[in-house]
Design an enzyme around this catalytic site. Structure first.
Site, PDB file in Angstrom:
ATOM      1  N   GLY A   1      53.255  54.563  35.275  1.00 41.22           N
ATOM      2  CA  GLY A   1      53.175  53.710  36.461  1.00 41.22           C
ATOM      3  C   GLY A   1      53.998  52.449  36.336  1.00 41.22           C
TER       4      GLY A   1
ATOM      5  N   VAL B   1      46.933  53.879  31.742  1.00 46.34           N
ATOM      6  CA  VAL B   1      46.438  54.482  32.991  1.00 46.34           C
ATOM      7  C   VAL B   1      45.813  53.397  33.861  1.00 46.34           C
ATOM      8  CG1 VAL B   1      46.032  56.702  31.858  1.00 46.34           C
ATOM      9  CG2 VAL B   1      44.171  55.038  32.001  1.00 46.34           C
TER      10      VAL B   1
ATOM     11  N   THR C   1      38.812  49.050  40.379  1.00 42.99           N
ATOM     12  CA  THR C   1      37.437  48.583  40.554  1.00 42.99           C
ATOM     13  C   THR C   1      36.579  49.779  40.984  1.00 42.99           C
ATOM     14  OG1 THR C   1      38.338  46.473  41.300  1.00 42.99           O
ATOM     15  CG2 THR C   1      36.020  46.912  41.817  1.00 42.99           C
TER      16      THR C   1
ATOM     17  N   GLU D   1      49.333  43.916  28.649  1.00 38.10           N
ATOM     18  CA  GLU D   1      50.668  43.652  29.195  1.00 38.10           C
ATOM     19  C   GLU D   1      50.609  42.464  30.152  1.00 38.10           C
ATOM     20  OE1 GLU D   1      53.656  44.886  28.308  1.00 38.10           O
ATOM     21  OE2 GLU D   1      54.143  43.193  29.590  1.00 38.10           O
TER      22      GLU D   1
ATOM     23  N   CYS E   1      46.124  43.537  40.514  1.00 37.19           N
ATOM     24  CA  CYS E   1      45.352  43.107  39.346  1.00 37.19           C
ATOM     25  C   CYS E   1      44.506  41.850  39.484  1.00 37.19           C
ATOM     26  CB  CYS E   1      46.282  42.966  38.157  1.00 37.19           C
ATOM     27  SG  CYS E   1      46.906  44.570  37.643  1.00 37.19           S
ATOM     28  N   PHE E   2      44.992  40.801  40.141  1.00 39.04           N
ATOM     29  CA  PHE E   2      44.235  39.538  40.107  1.00 39.04           C
ATOM     30  C   PHE E   2      42.786  39.739  40.560  1.00 39.04           C
ATOM     31  CE2 PHE E   2      47.908  36.219  40.395  1.00 39.04           C
ATOM     32  CZ  PHE E   2      48.171  36.435  39.060  1.00 39.04           C
ATOM     33  N   GLN E   3      42.626  40.317  41.748  1.00 34.21           N
ATOM     34  CA  GLN E   3      41.257  40.470  42.256  1.00 34.21           C
ATOM     35  C   GLN E   3      40.435  41.412  41.375  1.00 34.21           C
ATOM     36  OE1 GLN E   3      40.087  40.466  46.399  1.00 34.21           O
ATOM     37  NE2 GLN E   3      39.605  42.620  46.198  1.00 34.21           N
TER      38      GLN E   3
ATOM     39  N   LYS F   1      54.416  40.750  47.189  1.00 30.06           N
ATOM     40  CA  LYS F   1      55.339  39.667  46.834  1.00 30.06           C
ATOM     41  C   LYS F   1      56.749  40.205  46.980  1.00 30.06           C
ATOM     42  CE  LYS F   1      55.982  38.946  42.279  1.00 30.06           C
ATOM     43  NZ  LYS F   1      55.760  38.814  40.820  1.00 30.06           N
TER      44      LYS F   1
HETATM   45  P1  NAD Z   1      49.638  52.823  38.063  1.00 23.06           P
HETATM   46  O1  NAD Z   1      48.597  53.358  38.966  1.00 23.06           O
HETATM   47  O2  NAD Z   1      50.981  52.468  38.611  1.00 23.06           O
HETATM   48  O3  NAD Z   1      49.902  53.897  36.885  1.00 23.06           O
HETATM   49  C1  NAD Z   1      48.889  54.564  36.209  1.00 23.06           C
HETATM   50  C2  NAD Z   1      49.345  56.004  35.984  1.00 23.06           C
HETATM   51  O4  NAD Z   1      48.414  56.643  35.101  1.00 23.06           O
HETATM   52  C3  NAD Z   1      49.379  56.860  37.253  1.00 23.06           C
HETATM   53  O5  NAD Z   1      50.686  57.362  37.445  1.00 23.06           O
HETATM   54  C4  NAD Z   1      48.363  57.974  36.975  1.00 23.06           C
HETATM   55  O6  NAD Z   1      48.758  59.226  37.514  1.00 23.06           O
HETATM   56  C5  NAD Z   1      48.354  58.018  35.464  1.00 23.06           C
HETATM   57  N1  NAD Z   1      47.150  58.619  34.891  1.00 23.06           N
HETATM   58  C6  NAD Z   1      45.847  58.351  35.191  1.00 23.06           C
HETATM   59  N2  NAD Z   1      45.026  59.071  34.415  1.00 23.06           N
HETATM   60  C7  NAD Z   1      45.828  59.819  33.592  1.00 23.06           C
HETATM   61  C8  NAD Z   1      45.563  60.755  32.549  1.00 23.06           C
HETATM   62  N3  NAD Z   1      44.304  61.065  32.187  1.00 23.06           N
HETATM   63  N4  NAD Z   1      46.615  61.344  31.933  1.00 23.06           N
HETATM   64  C9  NAD Z   1      47.898  61.038  32.299  1.00 23.06           C
HETATM   65  N5  NAD Z   1      48.195  60.144  33.262  1.00 23.06           N
HETATM   66  C10 NAD Z   1      47.175  59.534  33.900  1.00 23.06           C
HETATM   67  O7  NAD Z   1      49.003  51.571  37.316  1.00 23.06           O
HETATM   68  P2  NAD Z   1      49.769  50.311  36.683  1.00 23.06           P
HETATM   69  O8  NAD Z   1      50.064  49.303  37.739  1.00 23.06           O
HETATM   70  O9  NAD Z   1      50.867  50.796  35.808  1.00 23.06           O
HETATM   71  O10 NAD Z   1      48.598  49.689  35.805  1.00 23.06           O
HETATM   72  C11 NAD Z   1      48.147  50.330  34.638  1.00 23.06           C
HETATM   73  C12 NAD Z   1      47.264  49.374  33.878  1.00 23.06           C
HETATM   74  O11 NAD Z   1      48.029  48.233  33.478  1.00 23.06           O
HETATM   75  C13 NAD Z   1      46.083  48.815  34.668  1.00 23.06           C
HETATM   76  O12 NAD Z   1      44.998  48.678  33.800  1.00 23.06           O
HETATM   77  C14 NAD Z   1      46.556  47.444  35.116  1.00 23.06           C
HETATM   78  O13 NAD Z   1      45.490  46.543  35.276  1.00 23.06           O
HETATM   79  C15 NAD Z   1      47.415  47.012  33.945  1.00 23.06           C
HETATM   80  N6  NAD Z   1      48.483  46.061  34.289  1.00 23.06           N
HETATM   81  C16 NAD Z   1      49.219  46.231  35.429  1.00 23.06           C
HETATM   82  C17 NAD Z   1      50.263  45.350  35.710  1.00 23.06           C
HETATM   83  C18 NAD Z   1      51.112  45.497  36.953  1.00 23.06           C
HETATM   84  O14 NAD Z   1      51.929  44.632  37.204  1.00 23.06           O
HETATM   85  N7  NAD Z   1      50.972  46.543  37.739  1.00 23.06           N
HETATM   86  C19 NAD Z   1      50.582  44.329  34.798  1.00 23.06           C
HETATM   87  C20 NAD Z   1      49.816  44.198  33.646  1.00 23.06           C
HETATM   88  C21 NAD Z   1      48.771  45.086  33.399  1.00 23.06           C
HETATM   89  C1  UGA Z   2      50.275  39.114  37.718  1.00 20.88           C
HETATM   90  C2  UGA Z   2      50.529  38.185  36.526  1.00 20.88           C
HETATM   91  O1  UGA Z   2      51.488  37.198  36.905  1.00 20.88           O
HETATM   92  C3  UGA Z   2      51.048  38.975  35.324  1.00 20.88           C
HETATM   93  O2  UGA Z   2      51.176  38.109  34.201  1.00 20.88           O
HETATM   94  C4  UGA Z   2      50.061  40.093  34.986  1.00 20.88           C
HETATM   95  O3  UGA Z   2      50.549  40.884  33.930  1.00 20.88           O
HETATM   96  C5  UGA Z   2      49.861  40.966  36.218  1.00 20.88           C
HETATM   97  O4  UGA Z   2      49.390  40.141  37.326  1.00 20.88           O
HETATM   98  C6  UGA Z   2      48.832  42.036  36.026  1.00 20.88           C
HETATM   99  O5  UGA Z   2      47.990  41.945  35.170  1.00 20.88           O
HETATM  100  O6  UGA Z   2      48.917  42.958  36.846  1.00 20.88           O
HETATM  101  P1  UGA Z   2      51.786  40.250  39.574  1.00 20.88           P
HETATM  102  O7  UGA Z   2      50.494  40.499  40.259  1.00 20.88           O
HETATM  103  O8  UGA Z   2      52.724  41.378  39.403  1.00 20.88           O
HETATM  104  O9  UGA Z   2      51.528  39.664  38.110  1.00 20.88           O
HETATM  105  O10 UGA Z   2      52.591  39.109  40.359  1.00 20.88           O
HETATM  106  P2  UGA Z   2      52.430  37.516  40.451  1.00 20.88           P
HETATM  107  O11 UGA Z   2      53.771  36.926  40.416  1.00 20.88           O
HETATM  108  O12 UGA Z   2      51.442  36.991  39.506  1.00 20.88           O
HETATM  109  O13 UGA Z   2      51.878  37.312  41.943  1.00 20.88           O
HETATM  110  C7  UGA Z   2      50.563  37.710  42.304  1.00 20.88           C
HETATM  111  C8  UGA Z   2      50.271  37.242  43.711  1.00 20.88           C
HETATM  112  O14 UGA Z   2      50.135  35.831  43.759  1.00 20.88           O
HETATM  113  C9  UGA Z   2      51.369  37.588  44.718  1.00 20.88           C
HETATM  114  O15 UGA Z   2      50.802  37.969  45.939  1.00 20.88           O
HETATM  115  C10 UGA Z   2      52.122  36.281  44.857  1.00 20.88           C
HETATM  116  O16 UGA Z   2      52.802  36.167  46.074  1.00 20.88           O
HETATM  117  C11 UGA Z   2      50.984  35.287  44.762  1.00 20.88           C
HETATM  118  N1  UGA Z   2      51.406  33.930  44.342  1.00 20.88           N
HETATM  119  C12 UGA Z   2      51.995  33.742  43.129  1.00 20.88           C
HETATM  120  C13 UGA Z   2      51.153  32.853  45.182  1.00 20.88           C
HETATM  121  O17 UGA Z   2      50.604  33.007  46.281  1.00 20.88           O
HETATM  122  N2  UGA Z   2      51.544  31.603  44.762  1.00 20.88           N
HETATM  123  C14 UGA Z   2      52.121  31.384  43.561  1.00 20.88           C
HETATM  124  O18 UGA Z   2      52.433  30.220  43.242  1.00 20.88           O
HETATM  125  C15 UGA Z   2      52.361  32.476  42.731  1.00 20.88           C
END
Ligand code: NAD
Ligand code: UGA
Length: 470
Positions: A10, A86, A90, A158, A273-275, A336
């Site tokens: 993902g 993965v 929530t 991450e 992620c935030f919420q 964003k």
């Molecule tokens: P995503 O939904 O984009 O990707 C997850 C992937 O895992 C999906 O493609 C799904 O098909 C796959 N998957 C689920 N169960 C599986 C299994 N049993 N075997 C193989 N594949 C499987 O999610 P994401 O945004 O990459 O987030 C992943 C994790 O990282 C979450 O816990 C999230 O909180 C965290 N995270 C996300 C971000 C971000 O910016 N999106 C940043 C930091 C941390």
């Molecule tokens: C956020 C964190 O910044 C990452 O460090 C973290 O890894 C990630 O969540 C995660 O765990 O998924 P992301 O959600 O990708 O990253 O993007 P952000 O740049 O943090 O923005 C989040 C939201 O806040 C967006 O809707 C953005 O528009 C809003 N935002 C951000 C504001 O409204 N004001 C700001 O000053 C900054």
């Protein structure tokens, strides 16, 4: 050659593994996923996610030392280090519904690792998980395996942000690795550290115990979101008092103890992620009997909801208390700029609010498809990551929505414009031309404070900008 396998292709698994492959030509990296379309997209020229700089890195590494596959079990069995990335949404049902993290995907990945492993493995939590998850994973791995295999669990959360993922991965503020404080645990920490040490300076690689690493990730997201809710709370006070939120944010951020980043007032934060992570933190606090602490963090979400509903109220009340039958252009749908991701985007709440008042919406986003927008508007809260719960799309709501591929088309004949995503192209539009083609009075609601209020007022728009007196 060290072999890495990452479960989950993902937004995190894909870019993170692409960066490891780029920086570590001596390591073979395979990203596996149960989703066939997602893997097919990674193996095509049209990657499943839009992220600046990602295409180039994938092109350079694919079929050199980076592979994408649906043969999950085969590649897990062959790997020395297995990252689990993965989704951890929530929970929508049962104990903790609406707050707790749903670890179904994580647990099934862990059980599969236990089943197919024939050699010792380091299992890395890349997903964001509740504190103490590693303990549960350890139990699943050890109780489901009678082949004498040793599993070491590490927490390596991450911190990348979408839209800047490749730059964040290239030069991370820090890499965090948590492990058991046993000799075997510390050996595993050293092995993962050696991977990152290919490009991350040593003083930026932090090692901690498992629980600190797991909790630090939730804490970091809570702190970041809290800054946004703090400035958004101030924006409401600015509007009532004549102060200017941009000026306040600048003045406050100049204090080196506070710093200037993450103080942009907005329609509200979104993203996957935030919420989710704050709700998860709130639930953990409640489970530990820390009700005041839970309440404190919950307020970050309450203010975010308040900010979104304040925006909707402002639109409706400015337009003479009704938007029924009026065309409103929605500029931007992603949560964003520089991403096509719409998970928990404030655009969904704003659109729902306006649709509830019978507005006719014309939506434009440079990176989000019509199919995605309509799917998002048809979903219940939290259901986006639970495909099994998706409702059939509601045809009545869609009669009020059109999705167009041009900002000018979206604004043509509109009574009002809502800027919901801060795409750079929205700053460069010809607003005189847009104004000339709109119904009058022409309203402009800037949910991202990207437009110059004075200039827009000079053109003739009635302008509302977050945290700016009317
Ligand atoms: P995503 O939904 O984009 O990707 C997850 C992937 O895992 C999906 O493609 C799904 O098909 C796959 N998957 C689920 N169960 C599986 C299994 N049993 N075997 C193989 N594949 C499987 O999610 P994401 O945004 O990459 O987030 C992943 C994790 O990282 C979450 O816990 C999230 O909180 C965290 N995270 C996300 C971000 C971000 O910016 N999106 C940043 C930091 C941390
Ligand atoms: C956020 C964190 O910044 C990452 O460090 C973290 O890894 C990630 O969540 C995660 O765990 O998924 P992301 O959600 O990708 O990253 O993007 P952000 O740049 O943090 O923005 C989040 C939201 O806040 C967006 O809707 C953005 O528009 C809003 N935002 C951000 C504001 O409204 N004001 C700001 O000053 C900054």
């Amino acid at each position: 050659m060290v072999k890495i396998c990452c479960i989950g292709a993902g937004y995190v698994g894909g870019p993170t593994m692409a960066m490891i492959a780029l920086k570590c030509p001596d390591i073979e990296v395979v990203v596996v996923d149960i989703s066939k379309p997602r893997i097919a997209a990674w193996n095509s020229d049209d990657l499943p996610i839009y992220e600046p700089g990602l295409d180039e890195v994938v092109k350079e590494c694919k079929d050199r030392n980076l592979y994408f596959s649906t043969e999950v079990e085969k590649h897990v069995a062959e790997a020395d280090i297995v990252f689990v990335s993965v989704n951890t949404p929530t929970k929508t049902r049962g104990l903790g519904a609406g707050k707790a993290a749903d670890l179904t995907y994580w647990e099934s990945a862990a059980r599969m690792i236990a089943d197919v492993s024939k050699s010792d493995k380091i299992v890395v939590e890349k997903s964001t998980v509740p504190v103490k998850t590693a303990e549960a994973i350890e139990k699943i791995l050890t109780h489901n395996n009678n082949k004498g295999i040793s599993f070491q669990i590490l927490s390596n959360p991450e911190f990348l942000a979408e839209g800047t993922a490749m730059a964040d991965l290239d030069k991370p503020d820090r890499v965090l690795i948590g492990g058991r404080e046993t000799p075997a645990g510390q050996k595993a920490v050293a092995a993962l550290k050696a991977v990152y040490a290919h490009w991350v300076p040593e003083d930026r690689i932090i090692t901690t115990n498992l629980w600190s690493a797991e909790l630090s990730k939730l804490a970091a997201n809570a702190f970041l979101a809290q800054r946004i809710s703090s400035i958004n709370a101030m924006s409401a006070l600015c509007e009532s008092t004549g102060a200017e939120v941009n000026e306040v944010a600048y003045a406050v951020g100049k204090d080196s103890r506070i710093g200037p980043k993450f103080l942009n007032a907005s329609v509200g934060f979104g993203g996957s992620c935030f919420q989710k992570d704050i709700l998860n933190l709130v639930y953990i606090c409640e489970c530990n009997g820390l009700l005041e602490v839970a309440h404190y963090w919950k307020q970050v979400i309450s203010i975010n909801d308040y900010q979104k509903s304040r925006f909707i109220k402002r639109v409706v009340s400015s337009m003479f208390n009704t938007v029924s039958g009026k065309k409103i252009a929605v500029l931007g749908f992603a949560f964003k700029k520089d991403t096509g991701d719409t998970r928990e985007t404030p655009a969904i709440d704003v659109c729902h609010g306006l649709l509830g008042d019978k507005a006719l919406l014309s939506i434009y986003d440079p990176q989000v498809t019509e199919e995605q927008i309509k799917r998002d508007l048809a979903m219940n809260k939290f259901d986006w990551d639970h495909p099994q719960h998706l409702q059939p799309q509601s045809p009545t709501a869609f009669k009020q929505v059109s999705v167009v591929w041009d900002a000018y088309e979206a604004c043509k004949d509109a009574h009002g414009i809502c800027v919901i995503t801060e795409w750079d192209e929205f700053k460069k539009l010809d607003y005189q031309k847009i104004y000339d083609n709109m119904q009058k009075p022409a309203f402009l609601f800037d949910g991202r404070n990207v437009l110059n209020v004075e200039e827009m007022r000079k053109i003739g728009f009635v302008v509302y900008s977050i945290g700016t007196p009317l």
